[in-house]
Design an enzyme around this catalytic site. Structure first.
Site, PDB file in Angstrom:
ATOM      1  N   GLY A 242       0.822  -1.211   0.000  1.00 12.07           N
ATOM      2  CA  GLY A 242       0.000   0.000   0.000  1.00 12.07           C
ATOM      3  C   GLY A 242       0.849   1.252   0.000  1.00 12.07           C
ATOM      4  O   GLY A 242       0.489   2.257  -0.613  1.00 12.07           O
ATOM      5  N   ARG A 243       1.991   1.172   0.679  1.00 13.66           N
ATOM      6  CA  ARG A 243       2.863   2.356   0.754  1.00 13.66           C
ATOM      7  C   ARG A 243       3.438   2.727  -0.608  1.00 13.66           C
ATOM      8  O   ARG A 243       3.698   3.905  -0.874  1.00 13.66           O
ATOM      9  CB  ARG A 243       3.985   2.103   1.767  1.00 13.66           C
ATOM     10  CG  ARG A 243       3.467   2.265   3.169  1.00 13.66           C
ATOM     11  CD  ARG A 243       4.341   1.672   4.244  1.00 13.66           C
ATOM     12  NE  ARG A 243       3.545   1.594   5.465  1.00 13.66           N
ATOM     13  CZ  ARG A 243       3.814   0.818   6.491  1.00 13.66           C
ATOM     14  NH1 ARG A 243       4.885   0.019   6.468  1.00 13.66           N
ATOM     15  NH2 ARG A 243       3.037   0.817   7.547  1.00 13.66           N
ATOM     16  N   TYR A 362      -1.837   8.416   6.340  1.00 15.25           N
ATOM     17  CA  TYR A 362      -2.446   7.076   6.208  1.00 15.25           C
ATOM     18  C   TYR A 362      -1.471   6.019   5.675  1.00 15.25           C
ATOM     19  O   TYR A 362      -0.439   6.333   5.127  1.00 15.25           O
ATOM     20  CB  TYR A 362      -3.776   7.101   5.483  1.00 15.25           C
ATOM     21  CG  TYR A 362      -3.900   7.593   4.048  1.00 15.25           C
ATOM     22  CD1 TYR A 362      -2.815   7.863   3.226  1.00 15.25           C
ATOM     23  CD2 TYR A 362      -5.174   7.768   3.510  1.00 15.25           C
ATOM     24  CE1 TYR A 362      -2.999   8.295   1.919  1.00 15.25           C
ATOM     25  CE2 TYR A 362      -5.371   8.195   2.205  1.00 15.25           C
ATOM     26  CZ  TYR A 362      -4.273   8.452   1.424  1.00 15.25           C
ATOM     27  OH  TYR A 362      -4.463   8.868   0.138  1.00 15.25           O
ATOM     28  N   GLU A 363      -1.862   4.780   5.932  1.00 16.23           N
ATOM     29  CA  GLU A 363      -1.028   3.600   5.617  1.00 16.23           C
ATOM     30  C   GLU A 363       0.352   3.721   6.260  1.00 16.23           C
ATOM     31  O   GLU A 363       1.383   3.381   5.662  1.00 16.23           O
ATOM     32  CB  GLU A 363      -0.973   3.363   4.108  1.00 16.23           C
ATOM     33  CG  GLU A 363      -2.391   3.139   3.585  1.00 16.23           C
ATOM     34  CD  GLU A 363      -2.469   2.574   2.200  1.00 16.23           C
ATOM     35  OE1 GLU A 363      -1.576   1.810   1.819  1.00 16.23           O
ATOM     36  OE2 GLU A 363      -3.458   2.887   1.522  1.00 16.23           O
ATOM     37  N   GLY A 364       0.337   4.223   7.476  1.00 13.48           N
ATOM     38  CA  GLY A 364       1.572   4.419   8.232  1.00 13.48           C
ATOM     39  C   GLY A 364       2.002   5.864   8.165  1.00 13.48           C
ATOM     40  O   GLY A 364       2.287   6.385   7.090  1.00 13.48           O
TER      41      GLY A 364
END
Lengths: 379, 260
Positions: A242-243, A362-364
């Site tokens: 995702g990152r 988001y996503e970390g």
């Protein structure tokens, strides 16, 4: 070593850039203003295969690479970051974990509909009390014969009620800590699965973001993704992928702001000459362009490594960290270059700044990315 | 149903560079695209494929790099691609080009042959009609719309200077398509992924059985008298006004410059 795109990738770039320019860009301001999910764009993207780029053809996908997918998210996001994240959340957070961890039956059941864009995918990990500390999951899944009974809620879920399939994480054994987390594939319409409030956001306002609520939601055991207790590993691996998507989104936002800025400073005249003729403008622009190109190299390296099947976790973290912070810097400076006009909604750069901020979260968050990068360095 | 579409790779820019000594276009470094009229023709063929399961062959004549337009056509959905290339074809004007293409087309079966009206780099609108003449086929130029009865007959709306003509024509026939007639679809992602793994058939002089004297520079009666770049003009003045006011402005400008 070769830094250039292959002919195939160039052909893809040509198509996606034209698509973004003609189909996505004209809607960007409107869906932001109206906080409207761009369903018509999703349908257009589905028709030409954008919703299933890295999915093998045997599951109805395009059989493309993660590099192509990252180019798609970048180009879409340069026009409209909302559209970029719809594709990114769908592909990286729902399609990818089913492809990488699903059983053959699950792949046959879900991937053709997801890859064709008939269905949209989503991912539910974050909870009110489990954000960066994802291990603090409070949603539970209790075995009951051939089923699991799920109770709890997930927040900030991208694609929200527009999705049809959700990858949801729940505690199957609290005593095991992170090893007690299990992943499930949950379909919209399952009794006990409803949506909570829709979030009102600073940016990516066309993207739907809602709470998912599970009240005695009965999920058949065949919808368990991976192994019992294997959920945390699936979540972390999924977020690595995702990152790459979010890094590509941030890169796209930065590039979009650069494009607008270059156009504006050539046209805008003050003190008898265009802004582009001032050395202060030129020097700042050079620094921004250098950052954007460096971000692109990081994004493409991470996507390339994922395609090669080698470890790319730290690469994805570096790409996301750097690209998202680049997006913030470029969009902020882009407004400065535009002056008062840039602060108004007459020009797209204020939207780009609002859209950029989420890529650091988001996503970390950026802090999590730094944790991942240094952990890889110090292990 | 079988369709053949002729496409041409053209430079995608108004900043065309011209070799001052030969008077021909310098193509290197200029982005290339499928000629817009040809791309509309491709879309016409693809709509017939969607409806009647037509088999589409696309053919181009040009140097090695023209391969790119055939790959793009694959990615849009065509079934077969032929690249006509040979040193003997080089330097061809429209007549020599149409002889080479007609030679290749004699080797192919089709119910409909589609070309663009004209290419944006030459603007002659000659190659399509010339091919039809060489092949002794009926032709309808300036196509705006086409309907097929599924058997043999095409009903075609043709643009003329002062209106439209509706024509019925039986295949095989040749049509030349206007760029506005059909909005080309986007390349499909799967089509793009596969485009470079598919075979483009390379045809040269040996394959087409055309008298060498009719081909390339030798077969080209056209002589370029002079080629030059247009001088840069200052940006004009733009008025958004109604007709009456516009006439007034034009009249006063003409008087101002002592033209009237």
């Amino acid at each position: 070593m070769d830094f250039s795109l292959t002919k195939q990738q160039q052909l893809f770039l040509q198509m996606i850039r034209e698509f973004a320019e003609k189909e996505v860009k004209p809607l960007a301001a409107e869906i932001d203003e109206q906080e409207r999910f761009p369903m018509e764009t999703v349908e257009k993207m589905a028709k030409i295969g954008i919703m299933g780029i890295p999915v093998p053809t045997q599951y109805g996908g395009a059989g493309g690479s993660n590099l192509m997918y990252s180019i798609a998210v970048e180009e879409l996001s340069a026009a409209c970051a909302t559209t970029g994240v719809v594709v990114s959340a769908h592909t990286s957070l729902c399609v990818a974990p089913i492809l990488e961890h699903g059983t053959e039956e699950q792949k046959q059941k879900y991937l053709p509909k997801l890859a064709s864009g008939e269905w949209i995918g989503a991912f539910g990990l974050t909870e009110p009390n489990a954000g960066t500390d994802a291990s603090a999951q409070q949603t539970t899944a209790v075995p009951d014969g051939d089923n699991y009974i799920i109770n709890g809620s997930k927040i900030f879920i991208t694609n929200a009620e527009y999705a049809h399939v959700y990858i949801v994480f729940a505690m199957t054994d609290k005593s095991q800590g992170v090893k007690g987390i299990t992943a499930f594939i949950i379909e919209k319409g399952t009794p006990g699965f409803t949506f909570g409030k829709k979030e009102k956001k600073l940016g990516i306002r066309g993207s739907a973001t809602s709470e998912l609520i599970f009240e005695n939601c009965v999920i058949p055991k065949e919808n368990l993704l991976g192994k019992v207790g294997g959920g945390f590993g699936i979540a972390m691996k999924t977020l690595d992928g995702g990152r790459v998507g979010i890094a590509a989104q941030a890169l796209g936002i930065a590039q979009g702001a650069m494009n607008e800025t270059v156009k504006y400073i050539k046209e805008r005249k003050q003190f008898g000459k265009p802004l582009s003729a001032f050395q202060n403008t030129q020097f700042q622009l050079a620094d921004l362009q250098t950052r954007v190109v460096a971000a692109r190299l990081l994004v493409r390296q991470a996507a390339y490594k994922k395609d090669q099947g080698v470890s790319y976790s730290a690469d994805a973290a570096m790409a996301k960290l750097y690209a998202s912070e680049t997006a913030m810097e470029v969009t902020s400076k882009a407004i400065q270059f535009h002056g008062g006009y840039g602060y108004t909604r007459e020009y797209p750069v204020e939207r780009m700044l609002r859209d950029a901020k989420i890529t650091e979260i988001y996503e970390g968050t950026s802090e999590v990315q730094r944790m991942v990068i240094s952990a890889a360095l110090l292990k | 149903m079988k369709i053949v579409v002729c496409i041409k790779q053209v430079p995608d820019t108004t900043e065309i560079k011209i070799n001052p000594t030969t008077g021909t276009l310098i193509r290197d470094g200029v982005p290339s695209i499928i000629n817009p009229d040809d791309k509309a023709g491709l879309e016409l063929a693809l709509t017939l494929k969607d409806k009647f399961n037509a088999h589409i062959t696309v053919i181009t004549m040009g140097p090695t790099q023209a391969d790119a337009v055939l790959r793009e056509a694959f990615a849009m959905g065509v079934d077969r691609a032929i690249h006509l290339t040979d040193r003997k074809f080089a330097g061809a004007d429209t007549l020599a080009t149409s002889h080479a293409l007609a030679g290749a087309l004699r080797k192919l079966e089709f119910d409909l042959l589609v070309t663009g009206r004209q290419a944006i780099d030459g603007d002659t609108a000659q190659v399509g009609p010339q091919i039809a003449e060489h092949l002794d086929l009926p032709q309808v130029s300036y196509l705006e719309h086409l309907e097929y009865d599924g058997k043999k007959t095409f009903t075609i709306k043709r643009a003329t200077e002062d209106g439209y003509e509706m024509l019925e024509v039986d295949g095989p026939c040749v049509v030349t398509v206007l760029s506005g007639a059909y909005k080309p679809r986007y390349m499909n992602v799967r089509g793009i992924v596969e485009a470079y793994n598919r075979e483009v058939e390379m045809w040269g002089f040996e394959q087409i059985e055309v008298d060498e004297k009719k081909l390339g520079l030798k077969g080209s009666p056209t002589r370029v008298h002079k080629a030059f770049s247009r001088g840069v003009k200052a940006a004009g003045e733009l008025y958004e006004v109604d007709t009456n006011e516009a006439v007034g402005i034009i009249m006063s400008k003409l008087k101002e410059k002592f033209i009237i």
